[in-house]
Motif scaffolding. Sequence first.
Motif, mmCIF file in Angstrom:
data_model
loop_
_atom_site.group_PDB
_atom_site.id
_atom_site.type_symbol
_atom_site.label_atom_id
_atom_site.label_comp_id
_atom_site.label_asym_id
_atom_site.label_seq_id
_atom_site.Cartn_x
_atom_site.Cartn_y
_atom_site.Cartn_z
ATOM 1 N N GLY A 7 -6.343 -2.412 -14.020
ATOM 2 C CA GLY A 7 -7.766 -2.717 -14.053
ATOM 3 C C GLY A 7 -8.257 -3.373 -12.777
ATOM 4 O O GLY A 7 -9.440 -3.297 -12.439
ATOM 5 N N ALA A 8 -7.338 -4.016 -12.053
ATOM 6 C CA ALA A 8 -7.682 -4.669 -10.783
ATOM 7 C C ALA A 8 -7.469 -3.737 -9.587
ATOM 8 O O ALA A 8 -7.639 -4.146 -8.447
ATOM 9 N N GLY A 9 -7.079 -2.475 -9.859
ATOM 10 C CA GLY A 9 -6.967 -1.502 -8.784
ATOM 11 C C GLY A 9 -5.568 -1.123 -8.353
ATOM 12 O O GLY A 9 -5.401 -0.269 -7.473
ATOM 13 N N LEU A 10 -4.524 -1.704 -8.921
ATOM 14 C CA LEU A 10 -3.170 -1.288 -8.559
ATOM 15 C C LEU A 10 -2.909 0.112 -9.089
ATOM 16 O O LEU A 10 -3.323 0.448 -10.202
ATOM 17 N N THR A 11 -2.208 0.911 -8.310
ATOM 18 C CA THR A 11 -1.927 2.288 -8.699
ATOM 19 C C THR A 11 -0.502 2.490 -9.193
ATOM 20 O O THR A 11 -0.210 3.494 -9.834
ATOM 21 N N ALA A 12 0.405 1.562 -8.884
ATOM 22 C CA ALA A 12 1.796 1.678 -9.315
ATOM 23 C C ALA A 12 2.436 0.296 -9.275
ATOM 24 O O ALA A 12 2.016 -0.578 -8.513
ATOM 25 N N TRP A 29 0.857 -1.183 0.000
ATOM 26 C CA TRP A 29 0.000 0.000 0.000
ATOM 27 C C TRP A 29 0.887 1.226 0.000
ATOM 28 O O TRP A 29 1.854 1.296 0.753
ATOM 29 N N SER A 30 0.575 2.190 -0.832
ATOM 30 C CA SER A 30 1.367 3.399 -0.923
ATOM 31 C C SER A 30 0.483 4.628 -0.810
ATOM 32 O O SER A 30 -0.437 4.809 -1.617
ATOM 33 N N VAL A 31 0.756 5.453 0.184
ATOM 34 C CA VAL A 31 0.054 6.727 0.302
ATOM 35 C C VAL A 31 0.480 7.628 -0.860
ATOM 36 O O VAL A 31 -0.342 8.270 -1.502
ATOM 37 N N GLU A 32 1.782 7.632 -1.147
ATOM 38 C CA GLU A 32 2.300 8.466 -2.231
ATOM 39 C C GLU A 32 1.621 8.165 -3.565
ATOM 40 O O GLU A 32 1.280 9.071 -4.329
ATOM 41 N N PHE A 33 1.423 6.884 -3.865
ATOM 42 C CA PHE A 33 0.832 6.494 -5.141
ATOM 43 C C PHE A 33 -0.680 6.312 -5.060
ATOM 44 O O PHE A 33 -1.317 5.929 -6.029
ATOM 45 N N GLY A 34 -1.255 6.541 -3.897
ATOM 46 C CA GLY A 34 -2.704 6.585 -3.773
ATOM 47 C C GLY A 34 -3.414 5.249 -3.698
ATOM 48 O O GLY A 34 -4.556 5.137 -4.126
ATOM 49 N N GLY A 35 -2.765 4.254 -3.133
ATOM 50 C CA GLY A 35 -3.464 2.978 -2.974
ATOM 51 C C GLY A 35 -2.552 1.788 -3.089
ATOM 52 O O GLY A 35 -1.339 1.860 -2.831
ATOM 53 N N MET A 36 -3.145 0.668 -3.508
ATOM 54 C CA MET A 36 -2.394 -0.574 -3.591
ATOM 55 C C MET A 36 -1.351 -0.483 -4.709
ATOM 56 O O MET A 36 -1.649 -0.040 -5.817
#
Length: 149
Positions: free
Chosen positions: A110-115, A71-78
């Motif tokens: 598409g599955a919700g990963l942000t980075a 989880w990354s706050v910087e990248f906004g999610g998972m």
Amino acid sequence: MSAALRLARPDDLDRLMSLVGAFHTETGIEQDSDQRRDALLPLLEGLPHGCIYLIGPGRAPLGYIILTFGWSVEFGGMDGFVDEIYIRPAVRGRGIATEVLLDLPKALAGAGLTALHLEVDRTDEATQKLYLRTGFKARERYMLMSRKL
């Protein structure tokens, strides 16, 4: 070449042990087979922190890619980390890794990963070019640091 990906399952453990062992030998990673088995099996059994995809035919995979999730706050999610990617030496240079590194991130987004992150040997220019070609960028202000526990 279409680099078909298939989510690895527990019955793929022996195939993976061989592939991962070859990668570790090639890259100088020291790990005995018990440690390797203990690290792979939870991912094959559905541990939610990562997964393994076999690349190519199920009976004789051309390689694999291991992803771990965080989880990354910087990248906004998972986010995800390419822990290992390996293509058998006999089939390298055919665009398989390029295809995997271009297509898989689209599915992960598409599955919700942000980075998606990865690390590369600072002296391995060929692999750096592959990663740059597939959309990864060096973060000049940052370097990966690790502490073994």
